[in-house]
Each structure stands twice: as structure tokens, then as C-alpha cells.
Write a protein that holds these residues in place. Structure first.
Motif, PDB file in Angstrom:
ATOM      1  N   VAL A  62       0.852  -1.178   0.000  1.00  0.00           N
ATOM      2  CA  VAL A  62       0.000   0.000   0.000  1.00  0.00           C
ATOM      3  C   VAL A  62       0.892   1.233   0.000  1.00  0.00           C
ATOM      4  N   ILE A  63       0.708   2.096  -0.996  1.00  0.00           N
ATOM      5  CA  ILE A  63       1.513   3.305  -1.122  1.00  0.00           C
ATOM      6  C   ILE A  63       0.583   4.507  -0.955  1.00  0.00           C
ATOM      7  N   THR A  64       0.979   5.442  -0.116  1.00  0.00           N
ATOM      8  CA  THR A  64       0.189   6.641   0.131  1.00  0.00           C
ATOM      9  C   THR A  64       0.957   7.859  -0.363  1.00  0.00           C
ATOM     10  N   PHE A  65       0.332   8.650  -1.220  1.00  0.00           N
ATOM     11  CA  PHE A  65       0.927   9.869  -1.752  1.00  0.00           C
ATOM     12  C   PHE A  65       0.199  11.071  -1.171  1.00  0.00           C
ATOM     13  N   GLY A  66       0.929  12.067  -0.775  1.00  0.00           N
ATOM     14  CA  GLY A  66       0.324  13.295  -0.291  1.00  0.00           C
ATOM     15  C   GLY A  66       1.358  14.399  -0.206  1.00  0.00           C
ATOM     16  N   ILE A  67       0.936  15.609  -0.497  1.00  0.00           N
ATOM     17  CA  ILE A  67       1.830  16.754  -0.383  1.00  0.00           C
ATOM     18  C   ILE A  67       1.000  17.994  -0.061  1.00  0.00           C
ATOM     19  N   ASN A  68       1.491  18.773   0.867  1.00  0.00           N
ATOM     20  CA  ASN A  68       0.902  20.068   1.204  1.00  0.00           C
ATOM     21  C   ASN A  68       2.034  21.080   1.281  1.00  0.00           C
ATOM     22  N   ILE A  69       1.841  22.205   0.631  1.00  0.00           N
ATOM     23  CA  ILE A  69       2.849  23.258   0.630  1.00  0.00           C
ATOM     24  C   ILE A  69       2.189  24.538   1.118  1.00  0.00           C
ATOM     25  N   LYS A  70       2.838  25.196   2.065  1.00  0.00           N
ATOM     26  CA  LYS A  70       2.334  26.483   2.542  1.00  0.00           C
ATOM     27  C   LYS A  70       3.417  27.527   2.302  1.00  0.00           C
ATOM     28  N   ILE A  71       3.097  28.492   1.470  1.00  0.00           N
ATOM     29  CA  ILE A  71       4.027  29.573   1.173  1.00  0.00           C
ATOM     30  C   ILE A  71       3.578  30.784   1.986  1.00  0.00           C
ATOM     31  N   THR A  72       4.473  31.282   2.834  1.00  0.00           N
ATOM     32  CA  THR A  72       4.166  32.435   3.674  1.00  0.00           C
ATOM     33  C   THR A  72       5.083  33.599   3.314  1.00  0.00           C
ATOM     34  N   MET A  73       4.761  34.749   3.852  1.00  0.00           N
ATOM     35  CA  MET A  73       5.610  35.931   3.628  1.00  0.00           C
ATOM     36  C   MET A  73       7.014  35.684   4.177  1.00  0.00           C
ATOM     37  N   ALA A  74       7.102  35.028   5.333  1.00  0.00           N
ATOM     38  CA  ALA A  74       8.410  34.760   5.932  1.00  0.00           C
ATOM     39  C   ALA A  74       9.235  33.817   5.061  1.00  0.00           C
ATOM     40  N   SER A  75       8.603  32.826   4.428  1.00  0.00           N
ATOM     41  CA  SER A  75       9.364  31.923   3.569  1.00  0.00           C
ATOM     42  C   SER A  75       9.832  32.631   2.300  1.00  0.00           C
ATOM     43  N   ILE A  76       9.039  33.575   1.791  1.00  0.00           N
ATOM     44  CA  ILE A  76       9.466  34.365   0.627  1.00  0.00           C
ATOM     45  C   ILE A  76      10.662  35.239   1.000  1.00  0.00           C
ATOM     46  N   ILE A  77      10.611  35.850   2.175  1.00  0.00           N
ATOM     47  CA  ILE A  77      11.744  36.651   2.655  1.00  0.00           C
ATOM     48  C   ILE A  77      12.971  35.754   2.841  1.00  0.00           C
ATOM     49  N   GLY A  78      12.762  34.539   3.346  1.00  0.00           N
ATOM     50  CA  GLY A  78      13.866  33.581   3.509  1.00  0.00           C
ATOM     51  C   GLY A  78      14.509  33.213   2.190  1.00  0.00           C
ATOM     52  N   VAL A  79      13.707  33.052   1.142  1.00  0.00           N
ATOM     53  CA  VAL A  79      14.249  32.747  -0.190  1.00  0.00           C
ATOM     54  C   VAL A  79      15.061  33.918  -0.715  1.00  0.00           C
ATOM     55  N   ILE A  80      14.542  35.129  -0.536  1.00  0.00           N
ATOM     56  CA  ILE A  80      15.272  36.318  -1.003  1.00  0.00           C
ATOM     57  C   ILE A  80      16.605  36.447  -0.279  1.00  0.00           C
ATOM     58  N   ILE A  81      16.609  36.246   1.032  1.00  0.00           N
ATOM     59  CA  ILE A  81      17.863  36.314   1.806  1.00  0.00           C
ATOM     60  C   ILE A  81      18.825  35.226   1.361  1.00  0.00           C
ATOM     61  N   SER A  82      18.320  34.007   1.093  1.00  0.00           N
ATOM     62  CA  SER A  82      19.215  32.925   0.670  1.00  0.00           C
ATOM     63  C   SER A  82      19.826  33.212  -0.690  1.00  0.00           C
ATOM     64  N   ILE A  83      19.088  33.848  -1.591  1.00  0.00           N
ATOM     65  CA  ILE A  83      19.656  34.219  -2.901  1.00  0.00           C
ATOM     66  C   ILE A  83      20.724  35.292  -2.732  1.00  0.00           C
ATOM     67  N   ILE A  84      20.488  36.246  -1.837  1.00  0.00           N
ATOM     68  CA  ILE A  84      21.493  37.284  -1.555  1.00  0.00           C
ATOM     69  C   ILE A  84      22.755  36.648  -0.970  1.00  0.00           C
ATOM     70  N   VAL A  85      22.583  35.708  -0.042  1.00  0.00           N
ATOM     71  CA  VAL A  85      23.739  35.016   0.549  1.00  0.00           C
ATOM     72  C   VAL A  85      24.484  34.238  -0.521  1.00  0.00           C
ATOM     73  N   TYR A  86      23.763  33.574  -1.422  1.00  0.00           N
ATOM     74  CA  TYR A  86      24.407  32.807  -2.503  1.00  0.00           C
ATOM     75  C   TYR A  86      25.240  33.709  -3.401  1.00  0.00           C
ATOM     76  N   ARG A  87      24.720  34.881  -3.705  1.00  0.00           N
ATOM     77  CA  ARG A  87      25.466  35.807  -4.589  1.00  0.00           C
ATOM     78  C   ARG A  87      26.723  36.357  -3.901  1.00  0.00           C
ATOM     79  N   THR A  88      26.703  36.479  -2.579  1.00  0.00           N
ATOM     80  CA  THR A  88      27.884  37.012  -1.895  1.00  0.00           C
ATOM     81  C   THR A  88      28.940  35.938  -1.650  1.00  0.00           C
ATOM     82  N   ILE A  89      28.566  34.684  -1.724  1.00  0.00           N
ATOM     83  CA  ILE A  89      29.551  33.589  -1.509  1.00  0.00           C
ATOM     84  C   ILE A  89      30.411  33.431  -2.734  1.00  0.00           C
TER      85      ILE A  89
END
Length: 89
Positions: A62-89
Motif C-alpha cells: 500500500v503506497i500513500t501519496f500526499g503533499i501540502n505546501i504552505k508559502i508564507t511571507m516569511a518563507s518568501i523573505i527567507g528565499v530572497i535572503i538565501s539568494i542574496i547570501v548565494y550571490r555574496t559567496i
């Protein structure tokens, strides 16, 4: 040329891992900030995915598939900060 493609692959993985870390940490910070009225906007977002899991019953397996994704303002800010960190490395 082989060396350049290997370096680009490593950079792509580093970017992927940094973005993933930004999403996770941003989501965690948004979850923690939801109780504070002046920071509650960080937890504002949209949730999407499968509300009910998809179950595949093959008799002996028996295989069970499921996915839930919640995109919040904080996660969007986290992505932007991670891209900035990547560019400075």
C-alpha cells in the motif's frame, strides 16, 4: 570545459540547498511569529496541495501519496535572503 561544468553543478546544488534552507527557516519563523500581533503578517500565505492523501493499494503493498505546501511571507523573505547570501559567496 569539464571542470567548469562540475563547478556550475556544485553552485546549482549550493543554490538549491540555500533556497531550501531559506524556505524552511522562513516558514519556522513565520510559525513562531503568528502569536505576535505586530509580526502576524509573516505567517500570512497560501496553502495548496492534496487535502486527502492518494492511496494506491496493490494487495501486498500500500503506497500513500500526499503533499501540502504552505508559502508564507516569511518563507518568501527567507528565499530572497538565501539568494542574496548565494550571490555574496
Amino acid at each position: 570545459m569539464g571542470r567548469m561544468s562540475r563547478t556550475n553543478g556544485k553552485n546549482t546544488w549550493a543554490l538549491f540547498l540555500l533556497i531550501l534552507a531559506g524556505i524552511v527557516l522562513g516558514g519556522f519563523i513565520g510559525y513562531l511569529a503568528k502569536d505576535f500581533s505586530y509580526l502576524s503578517w509573516l505567517n500570512y500565505g497560501q496553502k495548496f496541495g492534496l487535502s486527502e492523501p492518494f492511496v494506491l493499494n496493490l494487495g501486498i503493498l500500500v503506497i500513500t501519496f500526499g503533499i501540502n505546501i504552505k508559502i508564507t511571507m516569511a518563507s518568501i523573505i527567507g528565499v530572497i535572503i538565501s539568494i542574496i547570501v548565494y550571490r555574496t559567496i
